[in-house]
Motif scaffolding. Structure first.
Motif, PDB file in Angstrom:
ATOM      1  N   ILE A 240       0.803  -1.237  -0.002  1.00 56.63           N
ATOM      2  CA  ILE A 240      -0.124  -0.008  -0.010  1.00 56.63           C
ATOM      3  C   ILE A 240       0.896   1.274  -0.077  1.00 56.63           C
ATOM      4  N   ASN A 241       1.736   1.069   0.940  1.00 58.68           N
ATOM      5  CA  ASN A 241       2.679   2.438   0.885  1.00 58.68           C
ATOM      6  C   ASN A 241       3.428   2.742  -0.613  1.00 58.68           C
ATOM      7  N   ASN A 242       3.834   1.367  -1.104  1.00 56.66           N
ATOM      8  CA  ASN A 242       4.423   1.718  -2.391  1.00 56.66           C
ATOM      9  C   ASN A 242       3.452   2.436  -3.614  1.00 56.66           C
ATOM     10  N   MET A 243       2.085   1.823  -3.539  1.00 56.89           N
ATOM     11  CA  MET A 243       1.267   2.403  -4.095  1.00 56.89           C
ATOM     12  C   MET A 243       0.811   3.829  -4.186  1.00 56.89           C
ATOM     13  N   LYS A 244       0.978   4.502  -2.801  1.00 51.65           N
ATOM     14  CA  LYS A 244       0.991   5.761  -2.526  1.00 51.65           C
ATOM     15  C   LYS A 244       1.916   6.340  -2.976  1.00 51.65           C
ATOM     16  N   LYS A 245       3.192   5.841  -2.938  1.00 53.31           N
ATOM     17  CA  LYS A 245       4.320   6.433  -3.437  1.00 53.31           C
ATOM     18  C   LYS A 245       4.186   6.670  -4.758  1.00 53.31           C
ATOM     19  N   ASP A 246       3.906   5.635  -5.546  1.00 52.13           N
ATOM     20  CA  ASP A 246       3.637   5.913  -7.223  1.00 52.13           C
ATOM     21  C   ASP A 246       2.314   6.541  -7.470  1.00 52.13           C
ATOM     22  N   LYS A 247       1.590   6.713  -6.540  1.00 50.27           N
ATOM     23  CA  LYS A 247       0.511   7.671  -6.964  1.00 50.27           C
ATOM     24  C   LYS A 247      -0.654   6.949  -7.627  1.00 50.27           C
ATOM     25  N   VAL A 248      -0.734   5.800  -7.403  1.00 47.78           N
ATOM     26  CA  VAL A 248      -1.687   4.841  -7.830  1.00 47.78           C
ATOM     27  C   VAL A 248      -2.719   4.216  -6.895  1.00 47.78           C
ATOM     28  N   TYR A 249      -2.563   4.461  -5.723  1.00 50.19           N
ATOM     29  CA  TYR A 249      -3.478   3.832  -4.611  1.00 50.19           C
ATOM     30  C   TYR A 249      -4.882   4.450  -4.843  1.00 50.19           C
ATOM     31  N   GLU A 250      -5.215   5.621  -5.273  1.00 43.64           N
ATOM     32  CA  GLU A 250      -6.662   5.951  -5.346  1.00 43.64           C
ATOM     33  C   GLU A 250      -7.081   5.292  -6.522  1.00 43.64           C
ATOM     34  N   GLN A 251      -6.326   5.130  -7.453  1.00 41.67           N
ATOM     35  CA  GLN A 251      -6.589   4.373  -8.666  1.00 41.67           C
ATOM     36  C   GLN A 251      -7.355   2.987  -8.487  1.00 41.67           C
ATOM     37  N   TYR A 252      -6.585   2.076  -7.751  1.00 36.07           N
ATOM     38  CA  TYR A 252      -6.732   0.937  -7.371  1.00 36.07           C
ATOM     39  C   TYR A 252      -7.729   0.668  -6.330  1.00 36.07           C
TER      40      TYR A 252
END
Length: 362
Positions: free
Chosen positions: A209-221
């Motif tokens: 989850i932290n990696n997704m937020k870092k890559d700015k894709v968390y909201e998309q997923y």
């Protein structure tokens, strides 16, 4: 503090325990070379005739066998995501594409407007535009003269068939290898038991989850999971477990079977990599030698390849006609949707998650 002493509790995460299952005699399916070659020849000749068809402007409505030139835009849930895309579409007798179906019966300059949905998506897409031109397509007769027109070095239809057959055999062998590798990759999580503590699983999830937020894709997923964090977490946990199982399986089998990668094998990768990198082979070799991370990545890739090849070598493989067995995946399905994929490709403001669902056409 305990007895005036500072006590620090440290939680250590160990590698999850694993147990290999029997991977010998795995049941796999692939396409029949004989059946597939004949289909390849048939499709290739049809493609050559279609590519060399005579096109003439037509005043009447578009029908099966015609080609249409159109321009259209796409809205997703009311938001414009693609504007004024131009495309040429050949209308076939087994037409399934909505955009082609909506062109049938329309003349040049007539407009179309329709909505469609994609699998596993609640989004609605609106396609609207107009027919720019309708072209009558006259397919050339298949004979020796046609062969000489498209292949000056050949003289007869028999020679063309032989050439296409040889191309087909090579192509189909590559397809068969890919089909088998894909099947084995899909089965890897089933070939290993994994014991992982809830705390370690939570650590993996938090990292993901932290990696997704870092890559700015968390909201998309999260949006793909209908905004449901628990649903997203469940999907991520399943994905993480499968990834761990697959990587540990490769690692353990390579040790058990004494599979190794030599420096020479790593350097042999320089030639194909040089084309991807846009450099000379010698330059690619120097780049590999200079960076340990590249070496490690190539070593891992080669080990993976060797493990899959070993499993395939020891598997029970059944050849079947892809037309009669839907469990065998071939590239035919990809070819069927290739023209349709042009509709939604390269949209500048389409998100990564949206690209995934758009490529999953009904």
């Amino acid at each position: 503090w305990e007895n005036d002493k500072l006590v620090v509790n440290v939680q250590l995460h160990r590698q999850p325990e694993i147990e290999l299952k029997d991977y010998i005699g795995l049941k796999l399916k692939t396409i029949s070379t004989a059946d597939s070659v004949e289909k390849f020849i048939e499709n290739r000749i049809k493609e050559l005739r279609d590519q060399n068809a005579l096109l003439e402007p037509k005043e009447g409505p578009a029908e099966v066998g015609d080609m249409v030139k159109l321009i259209y835009s796409i809205e997703k849930d009311g938001k414009l995501i693609s504007e004024n895309k131009e495309q040429e579409i050949s209308i076939t007798d087994d037409e399934f594409r909505p955009i082609a179906k909506n062109a049938i019966g329309k003349k040049a300059n007539e407009e179309f407007d329709f909505e469609r949905e994609f699998s596993d998506s609640k989004n609605k897409y609106r396609y609207f535009g107009k027919i720019q031109e309708v072209l009558k397509k006259t397919i050339p007769e298949l004979n020796d003269e046609f062969v000489k027109t498209i292949e000056p070095q050949l003289n007869t239809l028999e020679e063309l068939n032989t050439k296409i057959r040889n191309e087909g055999i090579k192509q189909i062998e590559e397809w068969k290898e890919n089909i088998l590798r894909n099947q084995v990759n899909a089965k890897l999580p089933e070939l290993i038991d994994l014991k992982i503590s809830p705390e370690t699983m939570d650590m993996y999830l938090a990292t993901a989850i932290n990696n997704m937020k870092k890559d700015k894709v968390y909201e998309q997923y999260l949006q793909q999971a209908d905004g449901d964090f628990e649903k997203l977490s469940k999907e991520l946990r399943e994905s993480i477990i499968n990834e761990i199982k697959s990587s540990r399986f490769i690692e353990e089998v390579s040790k058990k079977e004494n599979l190794e990668v030599t420096d020479e094998e790593i350097m042999e990768m320089a030639e194909p990599l040089s084309k991807n990198w846009g450099v000379s082979v010698d330059r690619a070799k120097k780049m590999i030698e200079a960076k340990e991370e590249i070496k490690d990545e190539l070593k891992g890739s080669l080990i993976n390849k060797k493990v899959l090849e070993l499993i395939i070598e020891k598997a029970e493989i059944e050849e079947t006609s892809s037309e009669n067995d839907e469990s065998v995946e071939t590239t035919d399905k990809d070819n069927e949707t290739k023209e349709e994929n042009v509709e939604v490709k390269n949209e500048s403001d389409t998100k990564k998650g949206e690209d995934k669902e758009e490529n999953k056409k009904d």
